[in-house]
Write an enzyme that holds these catalytic residues in place. Structure first.
Site, PDB file in Angstrom:
ATOM      1  N   GLU B  60       2.997   9.757  24.203  1.00 48.10           N
ATOM      2  CA  GLU B  60       2.475  10.300  25.459  1.00 48.10           C
ATOM      3  C   GLU B  60       3.099   9.403  26.514  1.00 48.10           C
ATOM      4  O   GLU B  60       3.359   9.754  27.668  1.00 48.10           O
ATOM      5  CB  GLU B  60       0.916   9.989  25.518  1.00 48.10           C
ATOM      6  CG  GLU B  60       0.304  11.047  25.017  1.00 48.10           C
ATOM      7  CD  GLU B  60       0.264  11.354  23.610  1.00 48.10           C
ATOM      8  OE1 GLU B  60       0.574  10.161  22.691  1.00 48.10           O
ATOM      9  OE2 GLU B  60      -0.221  12.146  22.645  1.00 48.10           O
ATOM     10  N   HIS B 129     -11.693  14.588  21.535  1.00 50.99           N
ATOM     11  CA  HIS B 129     -11.283  15.781  21.978  1.00 50.99           C
ATOM     12  C   HIS B 129     -12.222  16.467  23.211  1.00 50.99           C
ATOM     13  O   HIS B 129     -12.396  17.643  23.204  1.00 50.99           O
ATOM     14  CB  HIS B 129     -11.111  16.835  20.880  1.00 50.99           C
ATOM     15  CG  HIS B 129     -10.027  16.229  19.988  1.00 50.99           C
ATOM     16  ND1 HIS B 129     -10.152  15.582  18.800  1.00 50.99           N
ATOM     17  CD2 HIS B 129      -8.946  16.772  19.655  1.00 50.99           C
ATOM     18  CE1 HIS B 129      -9.328  15.403  18.135  1.00 50.99           C
ATOM     19  NE2 HIS B 129      -8.489  15.902  18.573  1.00 50.99           N
TER      20      HIS B 129
END
Lengths: 353, 324
Positions: B60, B129
């Site tokens: 990322e 999530h």
């Protein structure tokens, strides 16, 4: 460091390769950086420069040798010790000094300070203050260059302290995976602030890390401007012609503390003196004199010019205005902020101007 | 017009952008061959090539930092962070580099990156999530933060974001990726950034919500309308820079305000909205501003129904505000 410990001149073969004209130019560039930084230290002590200020004194051979191997179309990005790189990449001494003092005539219009030198015309993408944070940006430039098929190369400088950051690993992996035209240069000045390399890295031969990415790695004596120049020229050629990145460890030394507030008590006077015997400026000077490529008068003359340029920069910067209060919201977004800053202009603040 | 769900509208916008601009590239984890974990980029690699729809490693900080460099060079990168919960390894590159490049270079280097990332809970995703991280990015000067609630807005706002000269965090409400279905203009079309949408007009109370919370508020408004309470619903769409005028006009008219968001309450964007509303509408307020939000806990797994705002919690807030 084997070579510099024996020799008071630059490497003979690399010197031949660099040649008279270029080496004369390299010395002048190193002198300018040295005198500029000494002047910056004085201005800091006098209070005209505030905040954080990291001087490049001692490491001049790395930036001068490396940037001397690039073409104007190439891209350069570096960490927070960026004054030297900026001067070499088209920022005038006036613009760098004015930025140090936070003036609108500065290289970032006074918005940044010491770690924020930029020059879009010469593709200098600035200093960066988060250690290792800029390394993936270099990978992005190299990606864009490959995508646009422009043939330019990106040179990214960072210190050995940055190598222990995750961003280093991610960036070099991507650059090798995607065959990008980038050259990553570790300026290993031996200390991450006060922490020596031996206490921060599990290995001392930093170029070995290139193996983990399947890219070429090379070690170079960063105090010898000719060796740096030859090394970066090879890496830039590899990037341009073979689209392969390289990791280079340039072993160097900073003669001052990490920043202006660091007396550098973590190293001995003997150690510093020993390193100063291999000052990149002394090496280049001796080489030019020994080969009669320059006279002592010429060298002295260039040094005086460098001092004058630094003094002129300081005077110019001191006389330049600061950004005005009404410009507080400029450059945050493409359109200046308006309503969010209404509160900034209360009556007392307005009076103060 | 064609009927699309929200994730299809995102895909449609990306296709339009790739078609219209050679300098637009997409990059992210499994966005190419796989088509994206939510299928937001399905078919784009086949159509536009792997040089423009780029599969990256799990990286990322590398993805976002590289995108910053691409943008400084002149490209228009659109990185995808697979779940917004995964964005934190790249947080430094967003906060210190992406958001600040224009400013700290004195305006010399704009940095037009659009980071797309799914947000929000209600999919039984648990802690890693489900989060809604908008407040971190709104708190970062230099970023534009966008969150659509309809397929039409998703397409129009995404195209406007990609063409914006500023960096954009484009937050996609994943619980309604498929549930939100509506008509979307075909071809190239933009919804301007910085303009709120008046979803519903009513005279009694103003509800402010974005993303998946908008339809929840619509349902609550429909349920309470028969009892004679009429709600205005404002969807800011661009969370920052905020269309404060539209919000202030609505609250001044109703005199009551409720803010609904999924993120934890403390220092959530609702806190800033409440402060702004009281600054602008103090003399019009008939009741304290209420917040219906996630709680100050990690995002729960099996208790997510108790954590997330519900129609019932919104109804309770409306009734309490009216009765004050």
């Amino acid at each position: 460091m084997a070579k510099t410990e024996q020799a008071a001149t630059c490497d003979a073969e690399a010197t031949e390769q660099v040649g008279r004209e270029k080496l004369r130019g390299f010395l002048q560039q190193m002198q300018l950086i040295r005198r500029f930084e000494e002047r910056a230290a004085r201005e800091y002590a006098s209070g005209r420069i505030s905040g954080f200020c990291h001087l490049y004194i001692g490491q001049e051979g790395v930036a001068v040798g490396a940037l001397g191997a690039l073409e104007p179309r190439d891209h350069v990005i570096t960490a927070y010790r960026d004054h030297g790189h900026a001067l070499l990449r088209g920022c005038t001494p006036r613009a760098v000094m004015a930025e140090l003092m936070g003036k609108v005539t500065g290289a970032a219009r006074g918005r940044g300070g010491s770690m924020h030198m930029f020059n879009p015309e010469q593709r200098f993408h600035g200093g960066h203050g988060i250690v290792g944070g800029h390394i993936p940006l270099a990978t992005g430039f190299a990606f864009a260059s490959a995508y646009e098929q422009r043939g330019d190369v990106t040179l990214c400088f960072f210190g050995e302290g940055a190598m222990n950051q995750g961003a280093f690993y991610e960036s070099l992996n991507l650059a090798s995976l995607w065959n990008l035209p980038a050259v990553y240069v570790i300026e290993n000045n031996q200390y991450a602030m006060g922490t020596p390399l031996s206490r921060a890295s599990a290995i001392s031969d930093l170029a070995m890390k290139a193996t983990a990415f399947g890219m070429e790695g090379e070690v170079v004596d960063g105090m010898d401007v000719t060796l740096v120049n030859a090394c970066i020229a090879r890496a830039a050629k590899r990037a341009r012609e073979e689209h392969r990145p390289t990791l280079i460890e340039a072993r160097c030394y900073r003669f001052r503390g990490h920043s202006m507030s660091d007396p550098a008590k973590y190293r001995t006077k003997d150690e510093v003196d020993e390193r100063k015997a291999h000052d990149p400026i002394t090496l280049a000077t001796h080489t030019l004199l020994e080969r009669k490529w320059a006279s002592e008068d010429e060298v002295k003359g260039w040094d005086d010019e460098a001092k004058d340029a630094a003094a002129d920069a300081a005077e110019f910067a001191a006389d330049s205005p600061q950004p005005s209060l009404s410009d507080l919201g400029r450059y945050v977004y493409a359109e200046p902020l308006s309503w969010r800053l209404d509160d900034a202009m209360t009556p007392h603040v307005r009076e103060e101007g | 017009m064609k009927t699309l769900n929200l994730v299809q509208a995102v895909n449609d916008a990306l296709a339009v952008a790739l078609e219209a601009h050679d300098d637009v590239v997409l990059l992210g984890e499994d966005i190419g061959r796989f088509g994206g974990v939510f299928r937001a980029t399905a078919g784009l690699r086949e159509r536009f090539g792997e040089e423009r729809v780029i599969d990256t490693p799990l990286s990322e900080a590398g993805i976002i930092g590289t995108a910053v460099g691409m943008a400084l060079y002149g490209l228009k990168p659109v990185p995808e962070i697979q779940f917004s919960d995964f964005i934190y390894p790249g947080f430094d590159h967003i906060v210190n580099e992406l958001a600040k490049y224009r400013y700290r270079s004195g305006g010399q280097f704009p940095c037009p990156v659009t980071i797309r990332t799914p947000v929000g809970g209600g999919i039984r995703g648990g802690h890693y999530h489900s989060q809604s991280p908008e407040a971190y990015f709104i708190h970062t000067p230099g970023l534009v933060v966008v969150c659509p609630s309809t397929p039409r807005d998703a397409k129009g706002l995404l195209l406007a974001s990609i063409r914006s000269p500023d960096p954009v965090l484009f937050l996609e409400p994943k619980p309604i990726y498929r549930k939100a279905v509506g008509e979307v203009p075909e071809g190239d079309f933009e919804v301007p950034l910085g303009q709120a949408r008046v979803v519903r007009e009513g005279g009694d109370v103003t509800l402010i919500a974005w993303g998946a919370m908008v339809s929840l508020c619509e349902e609550a408004a429909a349920r309470i309308a028969p009892s004679g309470v009429e709600c205005t619903i404002i969807d800011p769409r661009t969370l920052w820079p905020l269309d404060i005028d539209t919000i202030a006009d609505a609250v001044s008219a109703t005199g009551r305000c409720i803010i609904v968001h999924e993120a934890p309450r403390t220092c959530g964007f609702g806190a800033e909205l409440a402060a702004l509303v009281q600054e602008r509408c103090f003399l019009h307020l008939e009741a304290p501003i209420r917040r219906v939000t996630g709680w100050d806990t990690p995002f729960p797994y099996t208790l997510e129904h108790a954590y997330l705002p519900s129609v019932e919690r919104v109804l309770d807030a409306v009734e309490a505000t009216i009765a004050f």
